[in-house]
Motif scaffolding. Structure first.
Motif, PDB file in Angstrom:
ATOM      1  N   LEU A 153       0.860  -1.187   0.000  1.00  0.00           N
ATOM      2  CA  LEU A 153       0.000   0.000   0.000  1.00  0.00           C
ATOM      3  C   LEU A 153       0.893   1.233   0.000  1.00  0.00           C
ATOM      4  O   LEU A 153       1.709   1.419   0.900  1.00  0.00           O
ATOM      5  N   THR A 154       0.769   2.044  -1.033  1.00  0.00           N
ATOM      6  CA  THR A 154       1.553   3.274  -1.126  1.00  0.00           C
ATOM      7  C   THR A 154       0.623   4.456  -1.375  1.00  0.00           C
ATOM      8  O   THR A 154      -0.517   4.289  -1.822  1.00  0.00           O
ATOM      9  N   ARG A 155       1.119   5.638  -1.080  1.00  0.00           N
ATOM     10  CA  ARG A 155       0.342   6.853  -1.347  1.00  0.00           C
ATOM     11  C   ARG A 155       1.278   7.976  -1.771  1.00  0.00           C
ATOM     12  O   ARG A 155       2.497   7.913  -1.550  1.00  0.00           O
ATOM     13  N   ALA A 156       0.706   8.979  -2.387  1.00  0.00           N
ATOM     14  CA  ALA A 156       1.493  10.085  -2.921  1.00  0.00           C
ATOM     15  C   ALA A 156       2.260  10.797  -1.816  1.00  0.00           C
ATOM     16  O   ALA A 156       1.698  11.150  -0.777  1.00  0.00           O
ATOM     17  N   ASN A 157       3.544  10.989  -2.050  1.00  0.00           N
ATOM     18  CA  ASN A 157       4.380  11.809  -1.188  1.00  0.00           C
ATOM     19  C   ASN A 157       4.639  13.087  -1.992  1.00  0.00           C
ATOM     20  O   ASN A 157       5.491  13.120  -2.868  1.00  0.00           O
ATOM     21  N   TRP A 158       3.858  14.130  -1.715  1.00  0.00           N
ATOM     22  CA  TRP A 158       3.902  15.353  -2.525  1.00  0.00           C
ATOM     23  C   TRP A 158       5.263  16.030  -2.480  1.00  0.00           C
ATOM     24  O   TRP A 158       5.710  16.592  -3.470  1.00  0.00           O
ATOM     25  N   GLU A 159       5.914  15.958  -1.351  1.00  0.00           N
ATOM     26  CA  GLU A 159       7.198  16.655  -1.218  1.00  0.00           C
ATOM     27  C   GLU A 159       8.328  15.914  -1.920  1.00  0.00           C
ATOM     28  O   GLU A 159       9.288  16.535  -2.396  1.00  0.00           O
ATOM     29  N   ALA A 160       8.227  14.595  -2.015  1.00  0.00           N
ATOM     30  CA  ALA A 160       9.260  13.802  -2.677  1.00  0.00           C
ATOM     31  C   ALA A 160       8.956  13.571  -4.150  1.00  0.00           C
ATOM     32  O   ALA A 160       9.824  13.132  -4.914  1.00  0.00           O
ATOM     33  N   GLY A 161       7.711  13.823  -4.555  1.00  0.00           N
ATOM     34  CA  GLY A 161       7.334  13.618  -5.942  1.00  0.00           C
ATOM     35  C   GLY A 161       7.241  12.160  -6.340  1.00  0.00           C
ATOM     36  O   GLY A 161       7.435  11.802  -7.497  1.00  0.00           O
TER      37      GLY A 161
END
Length: 254
Positions: A175-183
């Motif tokens: 299960l993964t989700r968007a990491n906005w700061e890491a892109g």
């Protein structure tokens, strides 16, 4: 008009600076009989943003006044002192007294329009001006709310395949989700995820067990092979992350 512009500008300045606003600092207010009757964000759906993709959505505020609606300002506020503003709000009259004022908001995580701590519940603050010389208006904080969420992904793999009846099947996934700061997408750790099974010929999944994600969002468990069918993982979602189902992986039991 000057009062509206000054109030919204001060609100934006205080929020952007991370100042703690006192409850009465910008209290709701109304002059005359102007009223907000409806607020719709993104067609009533949560706003889900990927790791490095641009998202545009619409916010609409419907308001009424005996003299009709002239204009509106819309500001969005969220966790972590998140704030989104717009310079263009268009009001369309439904009749002589009621108008819907709408604007589009574009969010690009690649330029830090949002940061990871700003996922969650956001609120719509709206100022609506009515027609007429008496300058009727309404200013409402938290006129509406919506979820701004990090996009999620879920995988599954059941093996070995084929497998003999009564033998052990290992079901893995992540299960993964968007990491906005890491892109990029990062593991969502410590989350309960359901392992589900759909018997061949059936259209319905049933829950076999619930396990929690570990390092990197990893999932791993075992089951005993019995009949042909599909296994999948299913995540119910949180306030910051939407629900997601993995695409089922077929298993052939011999």
């Amino acid at each position: 008009m000057r009062k509206r512009t000054t109030t919204v500008a001060l609100l934006t300045a205080f929020t952007a600076a991370g100042a703690a606003l006192a409850p009465a600092a910008f209290a709701d207010g109304v002059q005359g009989d102007t009223a907000i009757t409806k607020v719709v964000v993104n067609g009533g759906k949560n706003v889900v943003i990927g790791a490095a993709s641009v998202k545009t959505f619409t916010v609409s505020v419907t308001a009424t006044d005996d003299q009709g609606i002239k204009s509106a300002d819309i500001t969005l506020n969220g966790p972590g002192y998140g704030i989104l503003t717009t310079s263009s709000v268009k009001c369309v009259a439904a009749n002589a007294t009621t108008s819907t004022c709408s604007s589009s908001f574009t969010v690009d995580p690649r330029v830090y329009d949002v940061t990871n701590d700003q996922a969650g519940t956001w609120y719509v603050d709206a100022w609506v001006d009515a027609n007429g010389d008496d300058s009727n208006f309404i200013w409402t904080e938290k006129a509406g709310s919506f979820k701004l969420q990090k996009a999620s992904k879920l995988t599954v793999n059941a093996s070995p395949e084929p497998v003999k009846k009564g033998k052990t099947i290992t079901v893995t996934g992540a299960l993964t989700r968007a990491n906005w700061e890491a892109g990029k997408y990062s593991g969502y750790v410590g989350q309960p995820v359901k392992l589900q099974f759909k018997k061949k010929g059936s259209s319905t999944y049933t829950t076999v067990k619930t396990i929690k994600t570990t390092t990197g969002g990893a999932l791993k468990t075992t089951v005993t092979a019995s009949v042909d069918g599909n296994y999948r993982y299913s995540f119910a979602g949180t306030s910051t992350t939407p629900a997601v189902n993995a695409t089922g992986d077929a298993i052939d039991v011999q």
